[in-house]
Design an enzyme around this catalytic site. Structure first.
Site, PDB file in Angstrom:
ATOM      1  N   GLY A 106      54.157  41.451  24.802  1.00 40.80           N
ATOM      2  CA  GLY A 106      55.476  41.923  24.119  1.00 40.80           C
ATOM      3  C   GLY A 106      56.389  40.618  23.665  1.00 40.80           C
ATOM      4  O   GLY A 106      57.456  40.911  23.423  1.00 40.80           O
ATOM      5  N   ASP A 153      59.560  41.713  14.688  1.00 42.79           N
ATOM      6  CA  ASP A 153      58.818  40.558  15.205  1.00 42.79           C
ATOM      7  C   ASP A 153      58.852  39.545  14.277  1.00 42.79           C
ATOM      8  O   ASP A 153      58.882  38.285  14.571  1.00 42.79           O
ATOM      9  CB  ASP A 153      57.469  40.968  15.794  1.00 42.79           C
ATOM     10  CG  ASP A 153      57.374  41.752  17.157  1.00 42.79           C
ATOM     11  OD1 ASP A 153      58.397  42.288  17.524  1.00 42.79           O
ATOM     12  OD2 ASP A 153      56.481  41.643  17.763  1.00 42.79           O
TER      13      ASP A 153
END
Ligand code: PMV
Length: 317
Positions: A106, A153
């Site tokens: 993550g 991201d």
């Protein structure tokens, strides 16, 4: 040609993961304590493009590009996407890649690898890319990893600044009026984001009104958090983190270990804690005053964290 190096940081999502896939806002920040570095050097004529994964001591050539090659997604595919974008033939280069970002935890390892590889390769080919040009290319790679990524991201990693992100709109930077410290713990459980995103999709399909209401509450938290950050009230983020974590639990993306780590952080004096990223493993974050860094770090270690990093969130547009 001299050697050229490029790097990219990891990232943490502060608020809004999963709901961001459904159009809600999310907040993310770069995690500069961990980095990927890619260095391009000239190769022998006819050698083609060869990667050296320095941490693993392994070499892989672009000619080995099949999707079942273990390095395909992380190393080869980003290079292919870039070469296609530049309409460039495969160059004779050796690309050495080093990473301190744990995989599938993550922290954005896939997007950071793609960012560093594309930057180094483009520079070596004499065609350096602006962040605006690079961002959609890294998104293309993320699509391969995740299926339906929101784009958060790649955005936070390419621009390397805190961002307020709404899918399909230009990323917004914002002022951090008073810097604050987060502890980032690696739960030690690896968990592919693709799976948790797919499970949330199934939940949503089974009961759209319930899930949309959960997403809307997470979106409201992200908006309130932005206000707290911009107005110099970072302490207000603690309860918002706890609430966001509870909602992520309802989305079924927490895990026993993540719940335990969050509780341990709160018990040791953190102002708030939540999982960060795809969930069911990966990372969690805790908001701490400076005086609580040591006790909360120790408590996280006792609760099973593999590694704990402290990061300061600061800066502005
Ligand atoms: O890559 P991760 O595990 O930090 O998760 C990304 C955040 C999600 O919202 C779960 C997915 C997405 O595409 O935004």
């Amino acid at each position: 040609m001299a050697a050229v190096s490029a790097s990219a940081p990891g990232k943490i999502i502060l608020f809004g993961e999963h709901a961001v896939v459904y159009g809600q806002p999310a907040i993310a920040a770069p995690l500069t304590a961990v980095q990927v570095t890619a260095t391009a050097e000239p190769g022998a004529p006819g050698s083609g493009l060869v990667f050296y994964a320095a941490d693993l001591g392994q070499t892989v050539a672009v000619t080995e590009a099949t999707p079942d090659n273990p390095f395909f997604n992380a190393l080869i595919y980003p290079a292919q996407v870039l070469l296609q974008h530049l309409r460039a033939p495969t160059p004779d280069l050796r690309l050495t890649v080093r990473s301190t970002i744990p995989i599938a935890s993550g922290l954005g390892s896939g997007a950071a690898l793609a960012t560093a590889i594309m930057r180094a390769l483009a520079a070596a080919l004499g065609a350096p890319l602006t962040d605006d040009a690079l961002n959609p290319l890294v998104y293309e790679v993320e699509r391969r990893h995740h299926g339906t990524p929101s784009g958060i991201d790649n955005t936070v990693i390419v621009y390397a600044r805190p961002v307020y992100f709404v899918r399909g709109t230009a990323p917004q930077t914002f002022a951090v009026a008073r810097p604050f410290t987060l502890l980032v713990a690696d739960s030690g459980q690896s968990s592919p984001t693709r799976l948790t995103v797919a499970d949330v999709r199934d939940l949503h399909d089974a009961d759209p009104p319930r899930l949309d209401a959960l997403f809307a509450r997470i979106g409201a938290i992200a908006r309130a958090a932005r206000q707290g950050i911009e107005t110099g009230d970072p302490d207000s983020l603690g309860p918002l983190m706890d609430e966001n974590h509870a909602l992520l639990r309802e989305l079924t993306v927490s895990s026993e270990r993540l719940d335990r780590l969050c509780q341990a952080a709160r018990d040791a004096g953190a102002r708030g804690a939540k999982l960060s990223g795809g969930g069911r493993g990966g990372a969690m974050i805790a908001l701490v005053d400076e005086t609580k860094i040591a006790p909360v770090t120790a408590a996280l270690g006792r609760a099973g964290a593999l590694r704990v990093l402290a990061t300061r969130i600061a800066g502005g547009p």
